[in-house]
Design an enzyme around this catalytic site. Structure first.
Site, short mmCIF file in Angstrom:
data_model
loop_
_atom_site.label_atom_id
_atom_site.label_comp_id
_atom_site.label_asym_id
_atom_site.label_seq_id
_atom_site.Cartn_x
_atom_site.Cartn_y
_atom_site.Cartn_z
N GLY A 292 -8.40 -1.37 0.12
CA GLY A 292 -7.19 -1.86 0.76
C GLY A 292 -6.56 -0.71 1.51
N THR A 293 -6.56 -0.77 2.83
CA THR A 293 -6.32 0.42 3.63
C THR A 293 -5.54 0.08 4.90
OG1 THR A 293 -8.45 1.26 2.84
CG2 THR A 293 -7.49 2.39 4.72
N ILE A 294 -4.73 1.04 5.37
CA ILE A 294 -4.10 0.92 6.69
C ILE A 294 -4.80 1.89 7.64
CG2 ILE A 294 -1.89 0.25 5.72
CD1 ILE A 294 -2.07 3.56 7.47
N ILE A 309 -5.96 7.38 8.50
CA ILE A 309 -6.08 6.37 7.45
C ILE A 309 -5.36 6.88 6.21
CG2 ILE A 309 -7.65 5.16 5.89
CD1 ILE A 309 -9.71 5.04 8.03
N SER A 311 -4.25 5.19 2.13
CA SER A 311 -4.63 4.05 1.30
C SER A 311 -4.07 4.14 -0.10
CB SER A 311 -6.15 3.94 1.23
OG SER A 311 -6.55 2.89 0.38
#
Length: 374
Positions: A292-294, A309, A311
């Protein structure tokens, strides 16, 4: 990944956290654990994001900390409307947090304060988090680790069973590294070196480079439409992921054969194993599934670029939340192995392999200036 246009240099800033200094995988195995839990205190590594913000700001920043953090402080203090995705995430996570930490965990005071699901549009306020961000504005990013705030974190983490101490927080450092790269059909593709999984992406591209690519029309807003290319991508991923499981970890603890994994000759060997008409059975994975990452990318008016990135790993991460500071901890440590023969076995001060792989692409300019475009 940071590209500095004036000097034509690119750097990789690794802010990932490390296992606590007193970590003992053998003791965890003796207590009956075969794998690390995905929620709870054992899943937390020393938080590294804030230190990396400070390091990036010290080297490249132009705006004040107040300007940088003001939007986040405003959202935390004044709140934001609950929406279906947020509500579903809280409700889906709550039973897991209750099982790992009990029904009185800080998560519920902060993210489920009414003892019921949020109603759509209801305002979510995080005043303790706003106050902590305000401390960073006043005292600097390092205040997250040093002094009173670091001590408060250590006490809160100890209270829920984490081995992270004030000393672990103070000792944590980011690292400035040299990106790794390959050429893919005339484009230079760069990413982070291990302990990032960036090497997996480069290896996968190196394998695919051995095959004829489909025409541009096969790539559209809804993905790839060429069944042959989809098959080749899946088969290449099986091979690259098997290498990830076999080798990838913190390179300060165990050698990771980066040169071999990026060698075009090795990519040709792997490509030769792919049957264009049949799917291979991959080896069983030895690393956990999930994520689950931006991601964000930005280029400024001078051509400087950042590929970033961050997370929590699994949505709400560990589920460990300190109501007094509003700090909510990730569960990146759950990616460690407890198998003493695994390259990514849990060890004191070690960074786990992680799935974060920011990328940046470079291609010769076509305007005749001889410059490089990212």
């Amino acid at each position: 990944l940071i590209w500095e246009a004036a000097t034509g240099t690119q750097t990789a800033l690794n802010g990932s956290g490390r296992a606590p200094a007193t970590t003992d995988a053998g003791a965890l195995r003796a207590h009956g654990l075969a794998v690390l839990p995905k929620r709870g205190p054992l899943s937390i590594t020393v938080p590294g994001a804030v230190r990396s913000w400070g390091d990036a700001h010290a080297r490249h920043g132009r705006l004040s900390r107040d300007a940088i953090l003001a939007p986040a402080i405003e959202l935390a203090r004044d709140g934001f409307p609950a929406w279906d995705g947020f509500i579903g995430a809280v409700e889906g996570t709550a039973p897991q947090v209750a099982a790992a930490l009990g029904p009185d965990a800080g998560f519920f005071a902060v993210y489920r304060p009414h003892g019921r699901p949020w109603r759509p549009g209801e305002r979510v306020r995080l005043p303790a988090l706003a106050a902590t961000l305000g401390r960073l504005v006043d005292d600097g990013f390092d205040a997250f680790y040093d002094g009173d705030l670091g001590e408060r974190q250590a006490r809160g983490l100890a209270a829920v069973g984490s081995a992270i101490t004030a000393g672990d927080l103070r000792a944590h450092t980011s690292t400035w590294e040299t990106p790794i790269a390959i050429d893919y059909r005339g484009v230079r593709v760069t990413t982070h070196p291990p302990n990032s999984s960036g090497i997996v992406a480069l290896e996968l591209l190196g394998i695919l480079a051995r095959f004829e690519a489909p025409p541009p029309a096969a790539f559209g807003p809804h993905g790839v439409t060429d069944p042959r290319w989809i098959h080749l991508g899946l088969e290449a991923a099986k091979l690259a992921m098997a290498d990830r499981d076999a080798y990838l970890t913190d390179p300060t603890f165990r050698d990771v054969p980066v040169a071999r994994l990026l060698d075009p000759g090795y990519h040709a060997e792997l490509a030769a194993r792919i049957d264009p008409a049949r799917a291979a059975t991959p080896p069983a994975a030895t690393n956990p599934i999930g994520g689950g990452t931006i991601y964000l990318a930005v280029v400024d008016s001078e051509g400087n670029a950042v590929s970033l990135i961050e997370s929590n790993y699994l949505g709400f991460g560990s589920g460990v939340v300190d109501p007094d500071t509003g700090i909510h901890y990730q569960d990146r440590g759950s990616y460690f192995s407890l198998d003493p023969g695994h390259p990514n076995v849990l060890e004191p001060g070690k960074r786990t392999l992680h799935t974060l792989l920011p990328g940046m692409l470079f291609q010769d300019d076509t305007d005749g200036t001889g410059g490089r475009g990212g």
